[in-house]
Write an enzyme that holds these catalytic residues in place. Structure first.
Site, mmCIF file in Angstrom:
data_model
loop_
_atom_site.group_PDB
_atom_site.id
_atom_site.type_symbol
_atom_site.label_atom_id
_atom_site.label_comp_id
_atom_site.label_asym_id
_atom_site.label_seq_id
_atom_site.Cartn_x
_atom_site.Cartn_y
_atom_site.Cartn_z
ATOM 1 N N GLY A 114 -13.216 -4.852 -0.690
ATOM 2 C CA GLY A 114 -12.346 -4.977 -1.855
ATOM 3 C C GLY A 114 -12.202 -6.439 -2.261
ATOM 4 O O GLY A 114 -13.002 -7.291 -1.843
ATOM 5 N N GLY A 116 -10.320 -8.854 -1.302
ATOM 6 C CA GLY A 116 -10.241 -9.805 -0.197
ATOM 7 C C GLY A 116 -11.617 -10.091 0.380
ATOM 8 O O GLY A 116 -12.025 -11.256 0.527
ATOM 9 N N ASP A 139 -7.926 1.739 -4.357
ATOM 10 C CA ASP A 139 -6.911 1.309 -5.329
ATOM 11 C C ASP A 139 -7.466 1.125 -6.742
ATOM 12 O O ASP A 139 -6.704 1.058 -7.698
ATOM 13 C CB ASP A 139 -6.280 -0.026 -4.895
ATOM 14 C CG ASP A 139 -5.677 0.031 -3.508
ATOM 15 O OD1 ASP A 139 -5.325 1.138 -3.061
ATOM 16 O OD2 ASP A 139 -5.568 -1.028 -2.862
ATOM 17 N N ARG A 174 14.091 21.901 -6.513
ATOM 18 C CA ARG A 174 14.259 20.562 -5.950
ATOM 19 C C ARG A 174 13.512 19.503 -6.753
ATOM 20 O O ARG A 174 12.567 19.813 -7.487
ATOM 21 C CB ARG A 174 13.675 20.525 -4.536
ATOM 22 C CG ARG A 174 14.594 21.100 -3.504
ATOM 23 C CD ARG A 174 13.899 21.159 -2.166
ATOM 24 N NE ARG A 174 14.827 21.531 -1.117
ATOM 25 C CZ ARG A 174 14.469 21.980 0.063
ATOM 26 N NH1 ARG A 174 13.184 22.125 0.367
ATOM 27 N NH2 ARG A 174 15.379 22.294 0.965
ATOM 28 N N MET A 181 -0.706 5.540 -2.581
ATOM 29 C CA MET A 181 -1.144 4.161 -2.341
ATOM 30 C C MET A 181 -1.534 3.468 -3.649
ATOM 31 O O MET A 181 -1.430 4.040 -4.725
ATOM 32 C CB MET A 181 -2.299 4.146 -1.359
ATOM 33 C CG MET A 181 -1.871 4.335 0.080
ATOM 34 S SD MET A 181 -3.282 4.141 1.200
ATOM 35 C CE MET A 181 -2.442 3.971 2.763
HETATM 36 O O1 F6P Z 1 -6.144 -1.362 -0.298
HETATM 37 C C1 F6P Z 1 -6.213 -0.072 0.210
HETATM 38 C C2 F6P Z 1 -4.915 0.331 0.832
HETATM 39 O O2 F6P Z 1 -5.032 1.662 1.282
HETATM 40 C C3 F6P Z 1 -3.680 0.157 -0.060
HETATM 41 O O3 F6P Z 1 -3.565 1.189 -1.013
HETATM 42 C C4 F6P Z 1 -2.589 0.133 0.963
HETATM 43 O O4 F6P Z 1 -1.471 -0.598 0.503
HETATM 44 C C5 F6P Z 1 -3.221 -0.584 2.114
HETATM 45 O O5 F6P Z 1 -4.631 -0.473 1.959
HETATM 46 C C6 F6P Z 1 -2.830 -0.031 3.456
HETATM 47 O O6 F6P Z 1 -3.396 -0.836 4.425
HETATM 48 P P1 F6P Z 1 -3.339 -0.520 5.984
HETATM 49 O O7 F6P Z 1 -4.449 0.449 6.266
HETATM 50 O O8 F6P Z 1 -3.554 -1.833 6.602
HETATM 51 O O9 F6P Z 1 -2.001 0.092 6.262
#
Ligand code: F6P
Length: 359
Positions: A114, A116, A139, A174, A181
């Protein structure tokens, strides 16, 4: 020619399909392929570098996860390293990584990750390591590509959850709040929420007002629809408020976003008097079999990455710009993260069909 493949950051359904397509495309050109285990750990003596053959990638296209494993704490420029006294410091180990790649005779590397991992790939490339990137994330927040593989699978998993929650929410009159995510982007919430006909969708790109959320729920109630489904992106936040964070991150790890769903459910119950439940869908969205769309996109990316290496497109990444797979400079993709455009037709149609964004 000897190439290497690395998968970094959080996993996404489709990684194995990229690996398979890249390995087969490379071997069919007469190249050798190595797999670097756990991000770049394999090149830093902390894991293995393994040969990838036709046999190693047989029957993996439909499998979630990554046969190479991955980590979101493996940035070689600030690598978390434990000191004898038990504390952890972040050390720049990029020179070591480059030297190790050279020693192994690696001519080019495919880095699948991704934003990063792509930023790391760009920095390594600037230091002289020939790298081609493949964008990956559930994401869908990488610019320059219409979508990333993994996103469609995550949306479908969220959609199935919304469908299931609808029947139980309706039976009990409800409100059910589902947290999905997406980190700082609302694509998963928006796409699954619209496809699943949620009543409220909350995304980071449109800060919400809790009273407007409750107005929507109560107006449905008055109209005889006594249940409501609220889909909330983990990075959503109220107007004037801030993003909810989960606990402390480990060394080298990005901040963990989420955890707003249960407090939100409690507030909704207090303000509306309606029984409210919450569910965090979590890592279910990252696991399992990639959809046909993701498998195909991942396979196309893997093939295109090998063609990019053949054309020496160092510092570039493959991208979907429909109907074609193109190759763009990684820095172009990193210039700004992709976010939901509040004026996009998906948002406009959601509003036009009665979905509230709480604004
Ligand atoms: O970037 C992908 C993702 O699944 C995000 O949607 C989420 O915030 C994060 O990674 C969760 O990361 P981890 O697996 O470190 O909890």
């Amino acid at each position: 020619m000897r190439i290497a493949i690395s998968t970094g950051g959080g996993d996404a359904p489709g990684l194995n399909a990229v690996i398979r397509a890249a390995v087969l495309s490379a071997i069919n050109r007469g190249w050798e392929v190595l797999g670097i285990k756990r991000g770049y750990a394999g090149l830093m003596g902390e894991d293995e570098v393994i040969p990838l053959t036709k046999d190693s990638v047989r029957g993996i296209a439909h499998l979630g996860g990554t046969i190479l494993r991955t980590t979101n704490r493996g940035n070689p420029f600030c690598y978390p390293t434990r000191r004898p006294d038990g504390t952890t410091v972040e050390i720049d180990r990029s020179d070591e990584l480059l030297a190790s790649a050279k020693r192994l005779g690696i001519d080019a590397t495919i880095s699948i990750g991704g934003d990063g991992s792509l930023a790391i790939a760009k920095r390594l490339c600037d230091k002289g390591m020939p790298i081609v990137g493949v964008p990956k994330t559930i994401d869908n927040d990488v610019s320059g590509t219409i979508t990333t593989f993994g996103f469609d699978t995550a949306v479908n998993t969220a959609l199935e959850a919304i469908d299931r929650l609808h029947t139980t929410a309706e039976s009990h009159d409800r409100v059910i709040v589902l947290e999905v995510m997406g980190r700082d982007s609302g694509f998963i919430a928006l796409h699954s929420g619209l496809a699943g006909t949620a009543d409220v969708i909350l995304i980071p790109e449109i800060p919400y007002d809790l009273h407007r959320v409750c107005d929507k729920i109560m107006s449905r109630d008055r109209a005889g629809r006594h249940f409501s489904i609220v889909v909330v992106a983990e990075g959503a936040f109220p107007k004037g408020g801030s993003v909810s964070l989960i606990g402390e991150s480990l060394p080298g790890q990005a901040r963990r976003v989420g955890g707003l769903c249960e407090p939100l459910a409690r507030e909704i119950q207090q303000l509306t008097g309606k029984e409210t439940r919450s569910l965090v869908l979590g890592h279910l969205q990252r696991g399992g079999v990639p959809t046909g769309y993701d498998r195909l996109l991942a396979t196309r990316f893997g093939g295109a990455a090998v063609r990019a290496i053949a054309s020496e497109k160092w510092g570039h990444m493959v991208a979907l710009q429909s109907p074609h797979i193109v190759c763009i400079p990684i820095e172009e993709a990193l210039r700004a993260p992709k976010r939901v455009d509040p004026n996009h037709d998906v948002v406009l149609t959601a509003r036009a069909t009665g979905i509230s964004f709480g604004d």
